[in-house]
Design a protein around this motif. Sequence first.
Motif, short mmCIF file in Angstrom:
data_model
loop_
_atom_site.label_atom_id
_atom_site.label_comp_id
_atom_site.label_asym_id
_atom_site.label_seq_id
_atom_site.Cartn_x
_atom_site.Cartn_y
_atom_site.Cartn_z
N SER A 22 5.70 1.28 8.64
CA SER A 22 4.81 0.11 8.63
C SER A 22 3.68 0.28 9.64
O SER A 22 2.91 -0.64 9.86
N PHE A 23 3.59 1.45 10.29
CA PHE A 23 2.57 1.65 11.31
C PHE A 23 2.04 3.08 11.24
O PHE A 23 2.68 3.96 10.67
N GLY A 71 6.47 -5.53 17.14
CA GLY A 71 5.01 -5.31 17.11
C GLY A 71 4.30 -6.27 18.04
O GLY A 71 3.42 -7.01 17.61
N GLY A 73 2.08 -5.85 20.21
CA GLY A 73 0.66 -5.60 20.51
C GLY A 73 0.46 -5.38 22.00
O GLY A 73 1.05 -4.46 22.58
N GLU A 94 7.33 -2.10 20.29
CA GLU A 94 5.94 -1.74 19.97
C GLU A 94 5.80 -0.23 20.06
O GLU A 94 6.29 0.38 21.01
N VAL A 95 5.12 0.37 19.08
CA VAL A 95 4.94 1.81 19.10
C VAL A 95 3.65 2.23 19.81
O VAL A 95 3.45 3.40 20.11
N ASP A 121 10.01 2.80 16.60
CA ASP A 121 10.01 2.09 15.32
C ASP A 121 11.11 1.01 15.30
O ASP A 121 12.27 1.29 15.61
N ALA A 122 10.73 -0.20 14.91
CA ALA A 122 11.68 -1.32 14.91
C ALA A 122 12.80 -1.15 13.89
O ALA A 122 13.91 -1.66 14.10
N TYR A 141 4.77 -11.40 14.56
CA TYR A 141 3.46 -12.05 14.63
C TYR A 141 2.35 -11.07 14.26
O TYR A 141 2.14 -10.06 14.90
N PHE A 142 1.69 -11.39 13.18
CA PHE A 142 0.53 -10.62 12.71
C PHE A 142 0.87 -9.14 12.47
O PHE A 142 0.23 -8.25 13.01
N ASP A 144 0.91 -5.60 10.62
CA ASP A 144 -0.20 -4.93 9.92
C ASP A 144 -0.21 -5.36 8.46
O ASP A 144 0.80 -5.19 7.77
N THR A 217 -2.09 -15.02 19.82
CA THR A 217 -2.07 -13.58 20.10
C THR A 217 -3.48 -13.00 20.01
O THR A 217 -4.39 -13.61 19.45
N LYS A 218 -3.61 -11.77 20.50
CA LYS A 218 -4.91 -11.10 20.49
C LYS A 218 -5.39 -10.88 19.04
O LYS A 218 -6.54 -11.14 18.69
N PHE A 219 -4.47 -10.43 18.21
CA PHE A 219 -4.84 -10.16 16.82
C PHE A 219 -5.22 -11.45 16.09
O PHE A 219 -6.12 -11.49 15.27
C1 LIG Z 1 -1.77 -6.05 13.78
S1 LIG Z 1 -0.91 -5.65 15.24
C2 LIG Z 1 -0.47 -7.25 15.91
C3 LIG Z 1 -0.07 -7.16 17.35
C4 LIG Z 1 0.34 -8.49 18.00
N1 LIG Z 1 1.55 -9.03 17.40
C5 LIG Z 1 -0.77 -9.49 17.93
O1 LIG Z 1 -0.66 -10.44 17.15
O2 LIG Z 1 -1.77 -9.31 18.66
C6 LIG Z 1 0.66 -5.08 14.59
C7 LIG Z 1 1.42 -4.26 15.62
O3 LIG Z 1 2.70 -3.95 15.11
C8 LIG Z 1 3.05 -2.64 15.53
N2 LIG Z 1 4.07 -2.16 14.56
C9 LIG Z 1 3.92 -2.07 13.23
N3 LIG Z 1 5.04 -1.63 12.66
C10 LIG Z 1 5.94 -1.43 13.66
C11 LIG Z 1 7.28 -0.97 13.70
N4 LIG Z 1 7.94 -0.63 12.57
N5 LIG Z 1 7.89 -0.89 14.88
C12 LIG Z 1 7.23 -1.23 16.02
N6 LIG Z 1 5.96 -1.69 16.06
C13 LIG Z 1 5.31 -1.78 14.88
C14 LIG Z 1 1.75 -1.87 15.52
O4 LIG Z 1 1.78 -0.78 16.41
C15 LIG Z 1 0.75 -2.94 15.96
O5 LIG Z 1 0.51 -2.89 17.34
#
Ligand SMILES: C[S@@+](CC[C@H](N)C(=O)[O-])C[C@H]1O[C@@H](n2cnc3c(N)ncnc32)[C@H](O)[C@@H]1O
Length: 240
Positions: A22-23, A71, A73, A94-95, A121-122, A141-142, A144, A217-219
């Motif tokens: 997913s990332f 995730g 962020g 968070e990755v 990876d979650a 939250y938010f 990808d 959140t930032k996103f």
């Molecule tokens: C669009 S960003 C949103 C970040 C934060 N939640 C916000 O709202 O500002 C999505 C985040 O999820 C992380 N992510 C996506 N899939 C993931 C996974 N399977 N395991 C860990 N992190 C993941 C990505 O690295 C990214 O930083």
Amino acid sequence: MIDHRIPTIQPTEQAPHRAIRSFIRREGRLTVAQTRAINELFPPMALAGMGTALDLSAVFGRTAPLTLEIGFGNGESLLTMAAAAPEQDFIGIEVHRPGVGHLLLGIERLGLTNIRIVADDAVPFLQQRLNPHSLDRLLLYFPDPWHKSRHHKRRIVQTEFADLVADRLKPRGLWHLATDWAPYAEHMRAVLDAHPAFKPEHRDIGEAARPNWRPETKFERRGIRLNHAVFDLLYRRTAR
Ligand SMILES: C[S@@+](CC[C@H](N)C(=O)[O-])C[C@H]1O[C@@H](n2cnc3c(N)ncnc32)[C@H](O)[C@@H]1O
């Protein structure tokens, strides 16, 4: 001297090949402060992404309600929630390493002891490191949104993932999802409304109705600047 370009968090080794993630691991540049945080602050609060099931009372040194955020962020929302609830425990996943560094600096600033971090990876973490009925809340939250239809399979919210979340949540546990991408909100609703283990708690909460206990959140702020509506979806795990 610390070279802040040297990666210091390695993804868990011998990860079995998972075709769809997913990332995308965007390395990004770590600041000097984030590098210091990862080198010095991370080890005592790091949880490996793969391995055997964790003894959570040993991890936190107590038994308390547990929230997992996937995730996070830059970690600001996790930090705010953990600071507001010192009687509860939190695991953030968070990755993206600069985000991990940012969160660590916040944890140090506020002196929090109720957060542990997975920089991996979650999905394998949920599969391998959590026993069934471990979580009081799962926060997503938010995630990808993977806008293009050929990428929809990369969205983390799928029926199979919902099966895993249902198993790891306690009966009556809460899954809180938020997105600023209306088609993804529709997809989340379709998956979770059809899932026998989840009941919608706020079917109508919808656009711009953020529960006051969820920090912005930032996103999300980025989405609002683009005039996106924000959807908060809350689902309750059935009592079984
Ligand atoms: C669009 S960003 C949103 C970040 C934060 N939640 C916000 O709202 O500002 C999505 C985040 O999820 C992380 N992510 C996506 N899939 C993931 C996974 N399977 N395991 C860990 N992190 C993941 C990505 O690295 C990214 O930083």
